[in-house]
Motif scaffolding. Structure first.
Motif, PDB file in Angstrom:
ATOM      1  N   PHE A  43       7.178 -21.131 -16.872  1.00 36.72           N
ATOM      2  CA  PHE A  43       6.142 -20.422 -16.116  1.00 36.72           C
ATOM      3  C   PHE A  43       6.017 -18.983 -16.606  1.00 36.72           C
ATOM      4  O   PHE A  43       4.906 -18.483 -16.830  1.00 36.72           O
ATOM      5  CB  PHE A  43       6.451 -20.464 -14.616  1.00 36.72           C
ATOM      6  N   ILE A  44       7.139 -18.316 -16.789  1.00 38.03           N
ATOM      7  CA  ILE A  44       7.149 -16.926 -17.276  1.00 38.03           C
ATOM      8  C   ILE A  44       6.478 -16.852 -18.640  1.00 38.03           C
ATOM      9  O   ILE A  44       5.630 -15.985 -18.887  1.00 38.03           O
ATOM     10  CB  ILE A  44       8.590 -16.382 -17.333  1.00 38.03           C
ATOM     11  N   LEU A  45       6.844 -17.759 -19.518  1.00 36.13           N
ATOM     12  CA  LEU A  45       6.267 -17.780 -20.867  1.00 36.13           C
ATOM     13  C   LEU A  45       4.750 -17.965 -20.835  1.00 36.13           C
ATOM     14  O   LEU A  45       4.015 -17.257 -21.529  1.00 36.13           O
ATOM     15  CB  LEU A  45       6.876 -18.916 -21.686  1.00 36.13           C
ATOM     16  N   GLU A  70      -0.604  -4.575 -17.068  1.00 36.09           N
ATOM     17  CA  GLU A  70      -1.265  -4.157 -15.827  1.00 36.09           C
ATOM     18  C   GLU A  70      -2.128  -5.288 -15.255  1.00 36.09           C
ATOM     19  O   GLU A  70      -2.103  -5.557 -14.047  1.00 36.09           O
ATOM     20  CB  GLU A  70      -2.127  -2.919 -16.110  1.00 36.09           C
ATOM     21  N   LEU A  71      -2.879  -5.960 -16.119  1.00 35.15           N
ATOM     22  CA  LEU A  71      -3.723  -7.063 -15.673  1.00 35.15           C
ATOM     23  C   LEU A  71      -2.886  -8.240 -15.170  1.00 35.15           C
ATOM     24  O   LEU A  71      -3.204  -8.851 -14.143  1.00 35.15           O
ATOM     25  CB  LEU A  71      -4.639  -7.510 -16.814  1.00 35.15           C
ATOM     26  N   MET A  72      -1.799  -8.540 -15.887  1.00 35.02           N
ATOM     27  CA  MET A  72      -0.916  -9.623 -15.464  1.00 35.02           C
ATOM     28  C   MET A  72      -0.290  -9.301 -14.117  1.00 35.02           C
ATOM     29  O   MET A  72      -0.212 -10.160 -13.232  1.00 35.02           O
ATOM     30  CB  MET A  72       0.163  -9.859 -16.525  1.00 35.02           C
ATOM     31  N   LYS A  73       0.158  -8.056 -13.928  1.00 31.53           N
ATOM     32  CA  LYS A  73       0.776  -7.660 -12.659  1.00 31.53           C
ATOM     33  C   LYS A  73      -0.217  -7.780 -11.505  1.00 31.53           C
ATOM     34  O   LYS A  73       0.143  -8.215 -10.403  1.00 31.53           O
ATOM     35  CB  LYS A  73       1.324  -6.236 -12.744  1.00 31.53           C
ATOM     36  N   GLY A  74      -1.464  -7.401 -11.730  1.00 28.50           N
ATOM     37  CA  GLY A  74      -2.480  -7.537 -10.691  1.00 28.50           C
ATOM     38  C   GLY A  74      -2.650  -8.981 -10.269  1.00 28.50           C
ATOM     39  O   GLY A  74      -2.709  -9.307  -9.074  1.00 28.50           O
ATOM     40  N   PHE A  75      -2.701  -9.860 -11.255  1.00 27.00           N
ATOM     41  CA  PHE A  75      -2.804 -11.296 -10.968  1.00 27.00           C
ATOM     42  C   PHE A  75      -1.562 -11.789 -10.232  1.00 27.00           C
ATOM     43  O   PHE A  75      -1.657 -12.501  -9.224  1.00 27.00           O
ATOM     44  CB  PHE A  75      -2.985 -12.064 -12.286  1.00 27.00           C
ATOM     45  N   ALA A  76      -0.393 -11.406 -10.734  1.00 25.39           N
ATOM     46  CA  ALA A  76       0.876 -11.879 -10.166  1.00 25.39           C
ATOM     47  C   ALA A  76       1.051 -11.413  -8.724  1.00 25.39           C
ATOM     48  O   ALA A  76       1.495 -12.191  -7.869  1.00 25.39           O
ATOM     49  CB  ALA A  76       2.037 -11.398 -11.034  1.00 25.39           C
ATOM     50  N   ASP A  83       9.172 -10.631  -7.962  1.00 22.91           N
ATOM     51  CA  ASP A  83       9.350  -9.500  -8.871  1.00 22.91           C
ATOM     52  C   ASP A  83      10.065  -9.891 -10.155  1.00 22.91           C
ATOM     53  O   ASP A  83       9.735  -9.386 -11.229  1.00 22.91           O
ATOM     54  CB  ASP A  83      10.105  -8.369  -8.177  1.00 22.91           C
ATOM     55  N   GLY A  84      11.049 -10.766 -10.067  1.00 23.92           N
ATOM     56  CA  GLY A  84      11.795 -11.177 -11.262  1.00 23.92           C
ATOM     57  C   GLY A  84      10.904 -11.846 -12.292  1.00 23.92           C
ATOM     58  O   GLY A  84      11.052 -11.616 -13.494  1.00 23.92           O
ATOM     59  N   ILE A  85       9.982 -12.659 -11.843  1.00 25.78           N
ATOM     60  CA  ILE A  85       9.040 -13.324 -12.755  1.00 25.78           C
ATOM     61  C   ILE A  85       8.133 -12.282 -13.401  1.00 25.78           C
ATOM     62  O   ILE A  85       7.899 -12.309 -14.614  1.00 25.78           O
ATOM     63  CB  ILE A  85       8.230 -14.406 -12.012  1.00 25.78           C
ATOM     64  N   ILE A  86       7.633 -11.360 -12.588  1.00 27.49           N
ATOM     65  CA  ILE A  86       6.743 -10.312 -13.110  1.00 27.49           C
ATOM     66  C   ILE A  86       7.480  -9.467 -14.142  1.00 27.49           C
ATOM     67  O   ILE A  86       6.939  -9.161 -15.215  1.00 27.49           O
ATOM     68  CB  ILE A  86       6.193  -9.439 -11.957  1.00 27.49           C
ATOM     69  N   GLU A  87       8.704  -9.107 -13.850  1.00 27.18           N
ATOM     70  CA  GLU A  87       9.498  -8.284 -14.767  1.00 27.18           C
ATOM     71  C   GLU A  87       9.751  -9.014 -16.094  1.00 27.18           C
ATOM     72  O   GLU A  87       9.608  -8.425 -17.174  1.00 27.18           O
ATOM     73  CB  GLU A  87      10.825  -7.926 -14.099  1.00 27.18           C
ATOM     74  N   GLU A  88      10.097 -10.289 -16.025  1.00 29.95           N
ATOM     75  CA  GLU A  88      10.363 -11.033 -17.260  1.00 29.95           C
ATOM     76  C   GLU A  88       9.090 -11.267 -18.064  1.00 29.95           C
ATOM     77  O   GLU A  88       9.104 -11.192 -19.297  1.00 29.95           O
ATOM     78  CB  GLU A  88      11.061 -12.355 -16.944  1.00 29.95           C
ATOM     79  N   ALA A  89       7.971 -11.540 -17.382  1.00 27.47           N
ATOM     80  CA  ALA A  89       6.698 -11.710 -18.087  1.00 27.47           C
ATOM     81  C   ALA A  89       6.280 -10.391 -18.737  1.00 27.47           C
ATOM     82  O   ALA A  89       5.767 -10.383 -19.866  1.00 27.47           O
ATOM     83  CB  ALA A  89       5.620 -12.215 -17.130  1.00 27.47           C
ATOM     84  N   THR A  90       6.537  -9.269 -18.062  1.00 25.77           N
ATOM     85  CA  THR A  90       6.265  -7.945 -18.638  1.00 25.77           C
ATOM     86  C   THR A  90       7.064  -7.762 -19.922  1.00 25.77           C
ATOM     87  O   THR A  90       6.521  -7.318 -20.944  1.00 25.77           O
ATOM     88  CB  THR A  90       6.615  -6.833 -17.624  1.00 25.77           C
TER      89      THR A  90
END
Length: 181
Positions: A43-45, A70-76, A83-90
């Motif tokens: 999912f992160i990938l 920034e765009l990914m974080k807005g969606f997430a 938060d862990g998923i957002i951080e790893e995707a970042t």
């Protein structure tokens, strides 16, 4: 992401467009399938792969990874992802920034998916489109000779990071180099 590209597509994006994003998602899937990943890691990938170049729609190429994050974080955040998923995707998106500095398998996978074309027959066409895209924005940005020299150096220095692509594509790149001699 397809909505972002549909609503904000720029004619200048001859390479970093929806087709490239879908290619990276496809190659991410291929590489991930050749590694032992759990559903969370996949999912992160895929979250990172879909968003990795969306920043090109809004900012200059030098700043696109940050805008993509920034765009990914807005969606997430809109979809209440942890938060862990957002951080790893970042981390995965930022790992694609040149020069690459990967930490862990997920970042290696997305970097390999993003540069997959360097070891394929498609490279000449994609390289031409990248050059045309750069010069669409600023004709004085990079003279063709300088771009070709940079590309040649980058191609020779580039190494795939995952075992799967090391075995699959480094052989092809090596044959391409030998043909040049």
């Amino acid at each position: 992401v397809t909505g972002l590209f549909t609503e904000n597509q720029k004619d200048a994006l001859l390479f970093h467009n929806q087709a490239h994003t879908m290619y990276v998602v496809e190659k991410t899937s291929e590489i991930a399938a050749n590694n032992q990943l759990n559903e969370r890691e996949k999912f992160i990938l895929f979250l990172a792969a879909w968003f990795h170049d969306t920043g090109y729609l809004f900012v200059k190429w030098e700043e696109h990874e940050e805008k993509s994050v920034e765009l990914m974080k807005g969606f997430a955040e809109k979809h209440h992802l942890e938060d862990g998923i957002i951080e790893e995707a970042t981390g995965c998106i930022m790992a694609t920034k040149y020069p690459r500095n990967t930490k862990g398998l997920l970042q290696q996978i997305i970097c390999d998916a993003d540069t997959y074309n360097l070891g394929t027959k498609e490279f000449k066409d994609t390289n031409k489109r990248v050059f045309e895209e750069l010069n669409y924005f600023d004709k004085s940005l990079v003279p063709r000779e300088e771009y070709n020299a940079h590309t040649y150096k980058m191609l020779h220095e580039h190494e795939y990071l995952t075992e799967y692509l090391k075995e699959l594509l480094n052989k092809i790149k090596k044959r391409m180099r030998q043909k040049e001699k």
